[in-house]
Design a protein around this motif. Sequence first.
Motif, mmCIF file in Angstrom:
data_model
loop_
_atom_site.group_PDB
_atom_site.id
_atom_site.type_symbol
_atom_site.label_atom_id
_atom_site.label_comp_id
_atom_site.label_asym_id
_atom_site.label_seq_id
_atom_site.Cartn_x
_atom_site.Cartn_y
_atom_site.Cartn_z
ATOM 1 N N ASN A 330 11.467 -0.319 -2.354
ATOM 2 C CA ASN A 330 10.825 0.406 -3.451
ATOM 3 C C ASN A 330 10.521 -0.507 -4.638
ATOM 4 O O ASN A 330 9.537 -0.308 -5.354
ATOM 5 C CB ASN A 330 11.696 1.579 -3.887
ATOM 6 C CG ASN A 330 11.715 2.709 -2.867
ATOM 7 O OD1 ASN A 330 10.819 2.797 -2.028
ATOM 8 N ND2 ASN A 330 12.725 3.551 -2.916
ATOM 9 N N LYS A 331 11.349 -1.516 -4.849
ATOM 10 C CA LYS A 331 11.074 -2.497 -5.906
ATOM 11 C C LYS A 331 9.800 -3.287 -5.596
ATOM 12 O O LYS A 331 9.016 -3.604 -6.492
ATOM 13 C CB LYS A 331 12.251 -3.463 -6.045
ATOM 14 C CG LYS A 331 13.505 -2.856 -6.667
ATOM 15 C CD LYS A 331 14.628 -3.888 -6.706
ATOM 16 C CE LYS A 331 15.924 -3.284 -7.202
ATOM 17 N NZ LYS A 331 17.038 -4.288 -7.174
ATOM 18 N N LEU A 332 9.612 -3.591 -4.331
ATOM 19 C CA LEU A 332 8.463 -4.414 -3.921
ATOM 20 C C LEU A 332 7.167 -3.612 -3.823
ATOM 21 O O LEU A 332 6.089 -4.109 -4.163
ATOM 22 C CB LEU A 332 8.749 -5.069 -2.563
ATOM 23 C CG LEU A 332 9.741 -6.225 -2.547
ATOM 24 C CD1 LEU A 332 10.097 -6.607 -1.115
ATOM 25 C CD2 LEU A 332 9.165 -7.433 -3.273
ATOM 26 N N TYR A 333 7.275 -2.361 -3.353
ATOM 27 C CA TYR A 333 6.054 -1.617 -3.002
ATOM 28 C C TYR A 333 5.871 -0.306 -3.764
ATOM 29 O O TYR A 333 4.957 0.448 -3.454
ATOM 30 C CB TYR A 333 6.039 -1.352 -1.496
ATOM 31 C CG TYR A 333 5.983 -2.626 -0.690
ATOM 32 C CD1 TYR A 333 4.802 -3.354 -0.594
ATOM 33 C CD2 TYR A 333 7.116 -3.119 -0.048
ATOM 34 C CE1 TYR A 333 4.742 -4.531 0.128
ATOM 35 C CE2 TYR A 333 7.067 -4.308 0.679
ATOM 36 C CZ TYR A 333 5.880 -5.011 0.748
ATOM 37 O OH TYR A 333 5.812 -6.184 1.473
ATOM 38 N N GLY A 334 6.704 -0.052 -4.752
ATOM 39 C CA GLY A 334 6.553 1.169 -5.548
ATOM 40 C C GLY A 334 7.714 2.129 -5.354
ATOM 41 O O GLY A 334 8.294 2.201 -4.268
ATOM 42 N N ASP A 335 8.037 2.871 -6.405
ATOM 43 C CA ASP A 335 9.239 3.730 -6.409
ATOM 44 C C ASP A 335 9.247 4.774 -5.306
ATOM 45 O O ASP A 335 10.296 5.196 -4.826
ATOM 46 C CB ASP A 335 9.373 4.413 -7.763
ATOM 47 C CG ASP A 335 9.719 3.434 -8.877
ATOM 48 O OD1 ASP A 335 10.192 2.332 -8.543
ATOM 49 O OD2 ASP A 335 9.497 3.766 -10.057
ATOM 50 N N ASP A 336 8.060 5.237 -4.896
ATOM 51 C CA ASP A 336 7.985 6.291 -3.890
ATOM 52 C C ASP A 336 7.657 5.755 -2.503
ATOM 53 O O ASP A 336 7.228 6.511 -1.629
ATOM 54 C CB ASP A 336 6.929 7.323 -4.299
ATOM 55 C CG ASP A 336 7.346 8.150 -5.500
ATOM 56 O OD1 ASP A 336 8.572 8.351 -5.654
ATOM 57 O OD2 ASP A 336 6.476 8.575 -6.270
ATOM 58 N N PHE A 337 7.824 4.451 -2.297
ATOM 59 C CA PHE A 337 7.477 3.866 -1.002
ATOM 60 C C PHE A 337 8.280 4.517 0.112
ATOM 61 O O PHE A 337 7.732 4.949 1.123
ATOM 62 C CB PHE A 337 7.723 2.352 -1.036
ATOM 63 C CG PHE A 337 7.278 1.635 0.207
ATOM 64 C CD1 PHE A 337 5.936 1.477 0.484
ATOM 65 C CD2 PHE A 337 8.203 1.128 1.101
ATOM 66 C CE1 PHE A 337 5.505 0.832 1.643
ATOM 67 C CE2 PHE A 337 7.795 0.474 2.254
ATOM 68 C CZ PHE A 337 6.449 0.325 2.515
ATOM 69 N N ILE A 338 9.607 4.568 -0.052
ATOM 70 C CA ILE A 338 10.454 5.328 0.863
ATOM 71 C C ILE A 338 11.311 6.285 0.035
ATOM 72 O O ILE A 338 12.136 5.847 -0.763
ATOM 73 C CB ILE A 338 11.360 4.404 1.715
ATOM 74 C CG1 ILE A 338 10.518 3.581 2.690
ATOM 75 C CG2 ILE A 338 12.396 5.243 2.501
ATOM 76 C CD1 ILE A 338 11.317 2.744 3.656
#
Length: 341
Positions: A330-338
Motif C-alpha cells: 500500500n505504501k508503494l501503490y496507494g492506500d487502497d491497493f490491498i
Amino acid sequence: MRDIRELKHMQSLPLERKIEMTAERIDDWYQHYDGNVAVSFSGGKDSTVLMHIGRNHWMCGYDIKGVFVDTGLEYSEIRKFVKTFDNVEIIRPKMRFDEVIKKYGYPIISKEVSKTLYYARVGGKFGDKCMQKLNGELMYKGKPSQYNAAKWKPLLDTDFKISDRCCSVMKKQPAHEYSKKNGMYFMTAEMASESRLRQSQWLQHGCNGFDLEIPKSTPMAFWTEQDVLEYIYKYNLPIAEPYGEVIETECQLTFDGEQCKYATTGCDRTGCMFCAFGAHLEKGKTRFQRLKETHPKQYDYCLNGGEFVDGLWQPNKQGLGMRYVFDELNKLYGDDFIRYE
C-alpha cells in the motif's frame, strides 16, 4: 499452434454446446488412458462442474476418481463438502504454507509477476530475462512486449521474499507424485479466460495435452465464469457453503432468447484462504475483508504475527505476518491497493 480467434469463437458458444464439447474431451482422455484418469478436485465450483459432467453426462458417465489435495489452506467448509463425494482420495503436501513462504516467499499480485520477481532475485540466465521484463526491455516485432512488468520493479527492493512457488509445492507436486505412483492422468477445470498463462497453454496444446511432459486435460478450457455459474443454476448443482447460492442478477431478451447473468451470494472464489494473487484487483468487499467476517481466527493468523530474520520478514508461530506485506504494498501503490480491514 491454435489461433486466438478459434478460442474466442468457442468461448462464445451456448452453454449446451460447450457441455457436449467438454464431454467429448473427457471421453477422449478417458479412452486414451484406458480409464486411468482422475479429476483434480479442489471442492471449488469449477471442479465440481467438471466432476458432475464426467460422472453424469451420457457421453461419458464414468465413475471418475477425484483427488483432493488438502493443503490446510482451504476453508473448513470446502473439506467438509469434498467428503460428501464418493470415490475421492485425499492427499497432502510435504510442506506447510508457512514453511513455503520462509523458503521461497509470499504469493502476491499474480503467479506471473511473483515468478518474475523471484527469479530476477535468484539470477542466472532465466533471472536475466526476468530482469529484462522488469526493466521493460523485452521486445516483440520491434515493439515493447506485452509481457514487460516494469510496474512491479520496485518490489525487487522489498524486505520480504516474493514467489509463486506455493502452488507448485503444495498442490502440483503432490498431484504429480500421485500421478506417477498410480499411473493416473489428471483433468482440471482450468479455463483460458482466467489468465494469460492459461490462454497461452491452450493455444499451444488445446484441451487435451497428450504431448505435454506431464500430460494434463483441461476439458473446460473454453468456458467462462458465467458458463460455470449458469451450469450450476440450471442443473441445481450443490456447491460448497462459502459460495452461498447462484442467482440470476439480470436478464434480457435477445434474438437467441432470454440471456441472463449469474452471481454467487457468498464468495466469488474459494481457493487458498491466504493467497493474495489478484487481491489488488478486487472491487467491493475483498477476500480478506470477507475472511475477517466469516473466519476471524484464520484472518488473525493470516494478517498477524511475523518477524524479521536476517533482515527479511517472514512468518512465525504467531502468524503469517501478511499485514506487514500488505502495508508495504500500500505504501508503494496507494492506500487502497490491498484492502484487508
